[in-house]
Design a protein around this motif. Structure first.
Motif, PDB file in Angstrom:
ATOM      1  N   ASP A  37     -50.877  21.314 -24.677  1.00 32.24           N
ATOM      2  CA  ASP A  37     -51.250  21.297 -23.257  1.00 32.24           C
ATOM      3  C   ASP A  37     -50.372  20.360 -22.445  1.00 32.24           C
ATOM      4  OD1 ASP A  37     -53.358  23.056 -23.769  1.00 32.24           O
ATOM      5  OD2 ASP A  37     -54.724  21.412 -24.249  1.00 32.24           O
ATOM      6  N   GLY A  38     -49.259  19.905 -23.016  1.00 33.35           N
ATOM      7  CA  GLY A  38     -48.403  18.944 -22.335  1.00 33.35           C
ATOM      8  C   GLY A  38     -48.758  17.526 -22.734  1.00 33.35           C
ATOM      9  N   PHE A  76     -42.242  19.514 -29.199  1.00 34.60           N
ATOM     10  CA  PHE A  76     -41.986  19.381 -27.766  1.00 34.60           C
ATOM     11  C   PHE A  76     -40.843  20.292 -27.305  1.00 34.60           C
ATOM     12  CE2 PHE A  76     -43.678  15.231 -29.132  1.00 34.60           C
ATOM     13  CZ  PHE A  76     -44.847  15.235 -28.373  1.00 34.60           C
ATOM     14  N   TYR A 131     -40.737  13.536 -23.643  1.00 38.24           N
ATOM     15  CA  TYR A 131     -41.606  12.806 -24.571  1.00 38.24           C
ATOM     16  C   TYR A 131     -41.103  11.385 -24.773  1.00 38.24           C
ATOM     17  CZ  TYR A 131     -43.801  11.442 -28.990  1.00 38.24           C
ATOM     18  OH  TYR A 131     -44.489  10.759 -29.963  1.00 38.24           O
ATOM     19  N   TRP A 177     -42.094   9.410 -21.856  1.00 40.10           N
ATOM     20  CA  TRP A 177     -43.546   9.158 -21.873  1.00 40.10           C
ATOM     21  C   TRP A 177     -43.872   8.023 -22.843  1.00 40.10           C
ATOM     22  CZ3 TRP A 177     -47.523   9.271 -25.399  1.00 40.10           C
ATOM     23  CH2 TRP A 177     -48.816   9.342 -24.887  1.00 40.10           C
TER      24      TRP A 177
END
Length: 725
Positions: free
Chosen positions: A44-45, A67, A73, A76
């Protein structure tokens, strides 16, 4: 203090959270360290970290590349670390390739690994016959030693002196080839694929290579965190027992009962419950097994009433129609279940069919022979979606209706307040929500084993599992079904529970003492003898018995509790619910600082940890610690405190020459107190102003006052001790 770990997993790789690596293997050690786990599906991200309130860190355990945008990523992860979150990456990093297989630049990989104090030298050793560990500390080889051919590994160099390397591999004796495979540091920790756990495909068994307790402790920095604990009450290992109603109406096969053989429920009552008034048990019949409008009989209903009347028995429900496969009912319609309607218009066979439970899908002949239907949707290993098909499925009847029925046949003042999940014990979120809406707890699932067949902590389940915004509480040990080849063989097998009970208590106490079984244990001589052997072991154990619903309430408290720092080594405990124990690890030279604490019943050192008993009557206890210089005696204090005891205590009042406390429990009230002044003490137990018992006990030069109050305390009473000389 932040306790939550955000676990990233991928449903495209692991379809069920319940079966994910993090849930089945990592969450239990994290729970032991006082940490909770919240999950996010990266399909879902990536989540907004702001939506999580009290994160301590992030955990990943990927087997592939999940990913589409590894750059995003990496960004993040960097933001998470910049916010002070520790990150632990097990297995694959998720950074080397995109989901489509596109290789990422080495600069991106090193931006990621650099956060862990490592540098990827863009190499990989797949021929490892010349590789040897040059560093392998106590964190490595925990359950599975590094012997035989080593798995391939990337070449990772340590570039930050703050990093601790727990496993370093060297090729061909060349120091420049050293690769740092398992590391921890201020940013978190990393352990590469092949060196986290071992999997045996022939036995379908897993074992830890790294020590998960030590690894997560270092990686998430939990030494400063007080650990909420659901294994211990009043300084003793918590005990609870619960029975699922399966096999309630089965006639016993035990010859000693003669020709008129009673039903299994009566056998269990007479042989395994009535003779053990000191061991509480929560009994959960299936509603349809009792109600005459379904498949109940006069004997099955009378058996329930007789059981519920016993003071050591807590009423509960094993649902109404005994769903086998809960997922079938998540989007239920009567038409969907019509495919399983009995053949030729006959009603479904009544009663619990032991051969339907937990088996591989039954053949067509077997299903028709039982009045079933071989067609219909695939429901896995079950022949029908539930045991009783008399009326359409109704979640309100399964939960609230069944509980109301059990309460109605129980004595006044003994409400049924626990749902014990049936069948595959995998309820969907709305079913769990129905228990919360009814104001009751829920339990079952997990199937914890730790014995010769399952020789690993990887088979020890966590406290529970999150299903959406709901939470299911697991049983603390597996039932006899898994010891008896799904109730088809080795009917004596439940006696092997003693190994799991021992291994989950020493050298680390990770689970309470749980005796969980079905009513069909009263059907066979071997199963009944095994059950009584386990109950005999419980009788001689150092335990504090509680009801199953109380344990489930403690499990809920583990999730909700908050620990608020209030100065040097001092914490306020908030929103703990029924949880009454806080544990500090590596605390042999620590003790409660009573003048700076509030709401403390007692303390006990065990296995190098300090277990602190909180007073349930104090809404927000305060725990403060101080150093002590001896570990061979109970720590001195300016007031009396409980060292250990069989009963739960609340509303404790202490003074120089004694104490008063509310008490509730099962069996005689054996307990030990530390008293500031040695000497003789008068001890009393009373209820509603009436003295039930008087006696005397002596606190010796070790200040320990050991006493036994020989009265029943299922109904709360008040105890006290006053110094006589």
């Amino acid at each position: 203090m932040p306790r939550a770990i955000l676990a990233l997993y991928d449903t495209r790789e692991e379809q069920k959270l319940r079966l994910s690596r993090i849930h089945t293997m990592a969450e239990m050690p994290l729970n032991h360290l006082g940490l909770t786990v919240v999950y996010w599906d990266v399909a879902d991200g990536l989540p907004d970290l702001a939506r999580f309130g009290d994160l301590r860190g992030v955990l990943t355990w990927f087997a592939g590349d999940p990913f589409d945008d590894p750059r995003g990523y990496a960004t993040w992860i960097g933001k998470a670390m910049d916010q002070g979150l520790r990150v632990v990456a097990l297995g694959q990093s998720g950074i080397r390739r995109s989901r489509a297989g596109t290789a990422m630049p080495m600069s991106l990989a090193n931006r990621f690994f650099g956060r862990f104090g490592l540098r990827d030298d863009d190499g990989y050793s797949d021929l490892t016959h010349r590789s040897r560990p040059v560093v392998a500390d106590e964190m490595v080889g925990f359950e599975r030693p590094l012997d035989g051919p080593l798995p391939g590994y990337p070449l990772m160099r340590a570039v930050d002196p703050r990093v601790t390397s727990h496993l370093v591999l060297r090729r061909g004796g060349q120091p420049e080839s050293d690769s740092h495979i398992v590391v921890t540091g201020p940013a978190g920790g990393l352990a590469v694929e092949g060196y986290v756990r071992h999997y045996d495909p022939e036995l379908v068994r897993r074992q830890w290579i790294i020590n998960p307790f030590s690894f997560f402790r270092a990686a998430f920095g939990t030494d400063d965190l007080p650990k909420p604990d659901v294994t211990t009450v009043s300084g003793r290992r918590l005990y609870f027992s619960h029975i699922d109603g399966d096999g309630w109406r089965n006639a016993t096969e035990i010859e000693s009962f003669g020709k008129d053989r009673p039903i299994a429920a009566d056998v269990v009552r007479r042989e395994a419950i009535e003779p053990y008034p000191d061991l509480p048990v929560t009994v959960a019949p299936i509603g349809a097994d009792l109600d005459p409008a379904w498949k109940g009989t006069a004997a099955s209903l009378a058996a329930a009433k007789a059981l519920f009347a016993l003071p050591q028995v807590e009423p509960a429900s094993h649902t109404w129609s005994h769903p086998f496969f809960w997922g079938f009912f998540q989007d239920y319609t009567p038409d969907k279940e019509a495919a399983f309607a009995p053949a030729s218009g006959r009603r479904a066979r009544g009663g619990y069919l032991a051969n339907w439970f937990g088996r591989t899908r039954i053949t067509e002949d077997e299903v028709v022979g039982e009045g079933g239907h071989a067609g219909g949707p695939d429901i896995g290993r079950y022949a029908v979606p539930r045991a009783f098909l008399e009326e359409p499925f109704d979640i309100a009847r399964e939960v609230g209706g069944s509980l109301d029925y059990m309460t109605g046949i129980a004595p006044a003042g003994k409400p049924a307040r626990l749902i014990q999940w049936s069948g595959d014990t995998q309820p969907y979120a709305a079913a769990i929500a129905a228990t919360r809406a009814a104001g009751v707890r829920n339990i079952n699932g997990g199937d914890t084993r730790f014995d010769a067949e399952f020789p690993s902590y990887t088979a020890v389940a966590p406290i529970g599992v999150a299903m959406g915004d709901q939470r299911q509480t697991y049983a603390a040990a597996s039932n006899e079904n898994t010891y008896t080849d799904l109730w088809t063989n080795r009917f004596y097998g439940f006696r092997n529970l003693v190994h799991t009970l021992r291994n989950t208590d020493t050298p680390i106490r990770v689970k309470p003492f749980n005796v969980y079984y079905h009513m069909y244990s009263g059907q066979k001589s071997a199963s009944l003898a095994a059950l009584k052997e386990i109950l005999g072991a419980a009788r001689v154990a150092d335990i504090a018995p509680v009801t199953a619903s109380h344990y489930a309430a403690m499990a809920d408290g583990f999730q909700s509790i908050r620990l608020v720092p209030e100065g040097q080594r001092r914490w306020r405990v908030v929103d703990r619910g029924a949880l009454t124990t806080i544990r500090f690890d590596g605390a042999s030279f620590d003790a409660v600082d009573f003048p700076r604490s509030k709401g403390i019943v007692g303390q006990r050192h065990h296995q190098g940890s300090l277990y602190i008993a909180l007073d349930p009557a104090v809404e927000e206890p305060v725990v403060a610690l101080a150093a002590v210089d001896r570990t061979d005696v109970a720590p001195p204090a300016p007031r009396p405190y409980l060292i250990e005891g069989r009963w739960m205590l609340d509303g404790v009042e202490v003074y120089a020459n004694g104490f008063l406390a509310g008490a509730q429990g099962f069996g005689a009230g054996t307990m030990s107190w530390w008293m500031p002044v040695p000497g003789r003490y008068a001890v009393t137990a009373e209820r509603a102003g009436r003295v039930l018992w008087r006696g005397e006990a002596v606190a010796g030069v070790d200040h320990r006052l050991s006493l036994t109050i020989p009265v029943a305390a299922e109904t709360p009473l008040r105890i006290g001790a006053d110094r006589l000389d």
